[in-house]
Write an enzyme that holds these catalytic residues in place. Structure first.
Site, mmCIF file in Angstrom:
data_model
loop_
_atom_site.group_PDB
_atom_site.id
_atom_site.type_symbol
_atom_site.label_atom_id
_atom_site.label_comp_id
_atom_site.label_asym_id
_atom_site.label_seq_id
_atom_site.Cartn_x
_atom_site.Cartn_y
_atom_site.Cartn_z
ATOM 1 N N LYS A 13 0.831 -1.216 0.000
ATOM 2 C CA LYS A 13 0.000 0.000 0.000
ATOM 3 C C LYS A 13 0.864 1.264 0.000
ATOM 4 O O LYS A 13 0.649 2.179 -0.790
ATOM 5 C CB LYS A 13 -0.936 0.014 1.229
ATOM 6 C CG LYS A 13 -1.860 -1.209 1.296
ATOM 7 C CD LYS A 13 -2.789 -1.157 2.503
ATOM 8 C CE LYS A 13 -2.091 -1.192 3.852
ATOM 9 N NZ LYS A 13 -1.323 -2.442 4.115
ATOM 10 N N ARG A 160 11.340 -1.233 11.212
ATOM 11 C CA ARG A 160 10.261 -0.914 12.140
ATOM 12 C C ARG A 160 10.210 -1.954 13.256
ATOM 13 O O ARG A 160 10.414 -3.131 13.009
ATOM 14 C CB ARG A 160 8.919 -0.911 11.389
ATOM 15 C CG ARG A 160 8.533 0.438 10.854
ATOM 16 C CD ARG A 160 7.345 0.385 9.925
ATOM 17 N NE ARG A 160 6.169 -0.299 10.452
ATOM 18 C CZ ARG A 160 4.987 -0.325 9.836
ATOM 19 N NH1 ARG A 160 4.838 0.300 8.673
ATOM 20 N NH2 ARG A 160 3.967 -0.968 10.357
ATOM 21 N N ARG A 171 0.073 -9.280 13.335
ATOM 22 C CA ARG A 171 -0.622 -8.241 12.562
ATOM 23 C C ARG A 171 -1.459 -8.856 11.441
ATOM 24 O O ARG A 171 -2.542 -8.358 11.124
ATOM 25 C CB ARG A 171 0.395 -7.251 11.973
ATOM 26 C CG ARG A 171 0.947 -6.291 13.035
ATOM 27 C CD ARG A 171 2.297 -5.737 12.662
ATOM 28 N NE ARG A 171 2.281 -4.939 11.459
ATOM 29 C CZ ARG A 171 3.343 -4.767 10.668
ATOM 30 N NH1 ARG A 171 4.510 -5.341 10.959
ATOM 31 N NH2 ARG A 171 3.241 -4.018 9.602
HETATM 32 P P1 ADP Z 1 1.276 -1.642 7.592
HETATM 33 O O1 ADP Z 1 2.254 -0.840 6.799
HETATM 34 O O2 ADP Z 1 1.874 -2.895 8.078
HETATM 35 O O3 ADP Z 1 -0.034 -1.839 6.906
HETATM 36 P P2 ADP Z 1 0.612 0.622 9.281
HETATM 37 O O4 ADP Z 1 1.813 1.461 9.180
HETATM 38 O O5 ADP Z 1 -0.564 0.986 8.442
HETATM 39 O O6 ADP Z 1 1.016 -0.874 8.998
HETATM 40 O O7 ADP Z 1 0.123 0.554 10.789
HETATM 41 C C1 ADP Z 1 1.018 0.300 11.846
HETATM 42 C C2 ADP Z 1 0.242 0.178 13.140
HETATM 43 O O8 ADP Z 1 -0.450 1.419 13.428
HETATM 44 C C3 ADP Z 1 -0.854 -0.880 13.159
HETATM 45 O O9 ADP Z 1 -0.356 -2.164 13.487
HETATM 46 C C4 ADP Z 1 -1.793 -0.334 14.250
HETATM 47 O O10 ADP Z 1 -1.287 -0.587 15.550
HETATM 48 C C5 ADP Z 1 -1.724 1.167 14.014
HETATM 49 N N1 ADP Z 1 -2.771 1.624 13.080
HETATM 50 C C6 ADP Z 1 -2.572 2.198 11.859
HETATM 51 N N2 ADP Z 1 -3.729 2.526 11.290
HETATM 52 C C7 ADP Z 1 -4.716 2.140 12.149
HETATM 53 C C8 ADP Z 1 -6.134 2.189 12.119
HETATM 54 N N3 ADP Z 1 -6.807 2.687 11.053
HETATM 55 N N4 ADP Z 1 -6.805 1.701 13.187
HETATM 56 C C9 ADP Z 1 -6.165 1.199 14.251
HETATM 57 N N5 ADP Z 1 -4.824 1.119 14.345
HETATM 58 C C10 ADP Z 1 -4.092 1.577 13.301
HETATM 59 P P1 ADP Z 2 2.249 -1.838 3.242
HETATM 60 O O1 ADP Z 2 2.234 -0.322 3.229
HETATM 61 O O2 ADP Z 2 1.039 -2.410 2.571
HETATM 62 O O3 ADP Z 2 2.474 -2.412 4.612
HETATM 63 P P2 ADP Z 2 4.814 -1.570 1.804
HETATM 64 O O4 ADP Z 2 4.459 -0.781 0.594
HETATM 65 O O5 ADP Z 2 5.518 -0.888 2.895
HETATM 66 O O6 ADP Z 2 3.487 -2.323 2.359
HETATM 67 O O7 ADP Z 2 5.659 -2.838 1.305
HETATM 68 C C1 ADP Z 2 6.204 -3.767 2.228
HETATM 69 C C2 ADP Z 2 7.594 -4.190 1.749
HETATM 70 O O8 ADP Z 2 7.476 -4.944 0.541
HETATM 71 C C3 ADP Z 2 8.525 -3.025 1.431
HETATM 72 O O9 ADP Z 2 9.831 -3.369 1.852
HETATM 73 C C4 ADP Z 2 8.439 -2.880 -0.094
HETATM 74 O O10 ADP Z 2 9.674 -2.425 -0.636
HETATM 75 C C5 ADP Z 2 8.147 -4.302 -0.544
HETATM 76 N N1 ADP Z 2 7.216 -4.351 -1.697
HETATM 77 C C6 ADP Z 2 6.162 -3.543 -1.943
HETATM 78 N N2 ADP Z 2 5.538 -3.896 -3.096
HETATM 79 C C7 ADP Z 2 6.228 -4.974 -3.579
HETATM 80 C C8 ADP Z 2 6.076 -5.810 -4.743
HETATM 81 N N3 ADP Z 2 5.085 -5.626 -5.633
HETATM 82 N N4 ADP Z 2 6.952 -6.820 -4.908
HETATM 83 C C9 ADP Z 2 7.956 -7.034 -4.004
HETATM 84 N N5 ADP Z 2 8.145 -6.292 -2.900
HETATM 85 C C10 ADP Z 2 7.296 -5.262 -2.681
#
Ligand code: ADP
Ligand code: ADP
Ligand code: ZN
Length: 214
Positions: A13, A160, A171
């Site tokens: 994302k 992270r 998660r």
């Molecule tokens: P990821 O990149 O793995 O999708 P995020 O960066 O979006 O993770 O979120 C990291 C953490 O922040 C989550 O595990 C949660 O604890 C908190 N968080 C983020 N967005 C939300 C939300 N919309 N509602 C509740 N908790 C959230």
């Molecule tokens: P999210 O925001 O959904 O948690 P990220 O965009 O941070 O996910 O992506 C998680 C990890 O996977 C990052 O290290 C990123 O560089 C890698 N990544 C993202 N998209 C791809 C893809 N299409 N193929 C391989 N690796 C990816």
């Protein structure tokens, strides 16, 4: 364009958001980024959110919803936004719908990142972020030119706290229980668009643009 990026942790994302922001000129609103910034600065919100984010549990809805509504009222959101990591519960989605209805607005798209399994753990545990500019890397899938150093600004790359195998696994469970039901919720409204997120990131991006329009 008002869009939601929906998908499990590690789906890509944030990676797609960077490209979509550039293409469509609307801001990315990442609740995860907002919490991490508040934790770093030691704000009241940061203190409340920390125990949840570190352990991979969701921050309580009441702390999230008001925060997002305030953010969406800001000037830079008037032509649209990309919500990244919000909504994450049915309650949050309902609150967002109410807010949009009050403004006479609606979502143009819910971009669903379809991907599951071990590949997500591999993406999460290999993710590295620049501590200075926030640029995102992956040790295997998009490594920096020099190990541990940001290509863009020379800053140090860090992992992270919640990107360990153990917390990542938790998660993904939280996603299945609390967030995956949003796929059904948004398929009823007709806003849902599904994408195969287990492909090269440029292919995913091209497919999203093809669906949403130039
Ligand atoms: P990821 O990149 O793995 O999708 P995020 O960066 O979006 O993770 O979120 C990291 C953490 O922040 C989550 O595990 C949660 O604890 C908190 N968080 C983020 N967005 C939300 C939300 N919309 N509602 C509740 N908790 C959230
Ligand atoms: P999210 O925001 O959904 O948690 P990220 O965009 O941070 O996910 O992506 C998680 C990890 O996977 C990052 O290290 C990123 O560089 C890698 N990544 C993202 N998209 C791809 C893809 N299409 N193929 C391989 N690796 C990816
Ligand atoms: Zn950097």
């Amino acid at each position: 364009m008002r869009a939601v990026l929906l998908g499990p942790p590690g789906a890509g994302k944030g990676t797609q958001a960077v490209k979509l922001v550039e293409k469509y000129g609307v801001p990315q609103i990442s609740t995860g980024d907002i919490f991490r910034a508040n934790i770093k600065e030691g704000t009241e919100l940061g203190k409340k959110a920390q125990e949840y984010t570190n352990s991979g549990r969701l921050v309580p809805d009441e702390l999230v919803v008001e925060l997002v509504k305030d953010r969406l009222m800001q000037d830079d959101c008037k032509n649209g936004y990309l919500l990244d990591g919000f909504p994450r519960t049915i309650f949050q989605a309902e609150e967002l719908d109410k807010f949009l209805a009050e403004q006479g607005q609606k979502l143009d798209a819910v971009i669903n990142f379809d991907i599951e399994g071990e590949v997500l753990i591999e993406r999460l545990t290999g993710r590295r972020l620049c501590k200075d500019c926030g640029a995102s890397y992956h040790i295997k899938f998009s490594p920096p030119k020099k190990e541990g150093v940001c290509d863009r600004c020379g800053g140090a790359l860090e992992q992270r706290k919640d990107d360990t195998r153990e917390t990542a696994t938790d998660r993904l469970k939280v996603y299945e229980e609390s967030t995956a039901p949003l796929i059904g919720y948004y398929s009823k409204t007709g806003a849902l668009k599904n994408f195969d997120a287990d492909q090269d990131k440029d292919v995913v991006f091209a497919e999203i643009v093809a669906e949403i329009g130039e």
